[in-house]
Design a protein around this motif. Sequence first.
Motif, short mmCIF file in Angstrom:
data_model
loop_
_atom_site.label_atom_id
_atom_site.label_comp_id
_atom_site.label_asym_id
_atom_site.label_seq_id
_atom_site.Cartn_x
_atom_site.Cartn_y
_atom_site.Cartn_z
N HIS A 159 0.83 -1.21 0.00
CA HIS A 159 0.00 0.00 0.00
C HIS A 159 0.86 1.25 0.00
CE1 HIS A 159 0.84 -0.74 4.22
NE2 HIS A 159 0.47 0.49 4.53
N LYS A 162 2.30 1.61 -3.73
CA LYS A 162 1.31 2.09 -4.69
C LYS A 162 1.10 3.59 -4.54
CE LYS A 162 -3.36 1.08 -6.39
NZ LYS A 162 -4.56 0.22 -6.21
N GLU A 165 4.10 5.55 -5.87
CA GLU A 165 4.09 5.64 -7.34
C GLU A 165 3.10 6.70 -7.81
OE1 GLU A 165 3.24 1.58 -8.09
OE2 GLU A 165 5.33 0.94 -7.85
N ASP A 215 4.52 -0.93 -14.53
CA ASP A 215 5.22 -1.45 -13.36
C ASP A 215 6.72 -1.22 -13.39
OD1 ASP A 215 2.86 -2.41 -12.20
OD2 ASP A 215 2.97 -4.27 -13.36
#
Length: 224
Positions: A159, A162, A165, A215
């Motif tokens: 978490h 993510k 990013e 990714d």
Amino acid sequence: MIKNLAFLCLIFVLISSCGFRSRCNNAAGHYKIGNSYTINGVTYHPKHCNHYEEIGVASWYGMEDHGTLTANGEVFDRNSISAAHKTLPLPCFVLVTNLENGRKLVVKVNDRGPFVKGRIIDLSEKAAKILGFHKSGLAKAKVQYLRKMSERLVQKAPHYKKQYEKEMQKRHPKQNSAESRGYVAFFENAQTAKSAASKLRNQGIKNVRLLFKNDRYCVKVSYK
């Protein structure tokens, strides 16, 4: 009567303790840099950083904020090893050195503050005890950002990763179609990509962008 009162007090303590642990378990927190904000007429600018070291006054906070949410959504526990800083990414790790007695401690930063002139970090009550200034309340300290340890924390928690990013994409938005052409290099590691982008900019190359796509991290040099 006294036995009954003591029993009720014990039940209350146990319920309160369970409730606090439940809040801690349900509040995993999130990765956050955040926008600029103003407190008492002073504006602070949170930002990503590769290096930070500062000497100033350290303070601590405890009972009055125990059980409340920190700036990144975790539950503040006065008995944990944590701290508040005005601009560093949340969460991250710093090394705090009490310059008055030489004691050192690695601390997780997950909150914002202190908002008092001259103070550079606000430690949890337990951290202040370990560093030896719990009774005095204040101490001259050195704070050093631990980049590698902080990046491992973010990369190992899905978490956090993510959200990190998303922060990177927000600060380095994709170019429009007129600027979509250019040279692209892909990297698996965020720090390697940032280092490559920095080297290109230092060489005077313009339109260098750091993106996250499929990714992977990519450094793009665009031309119109």
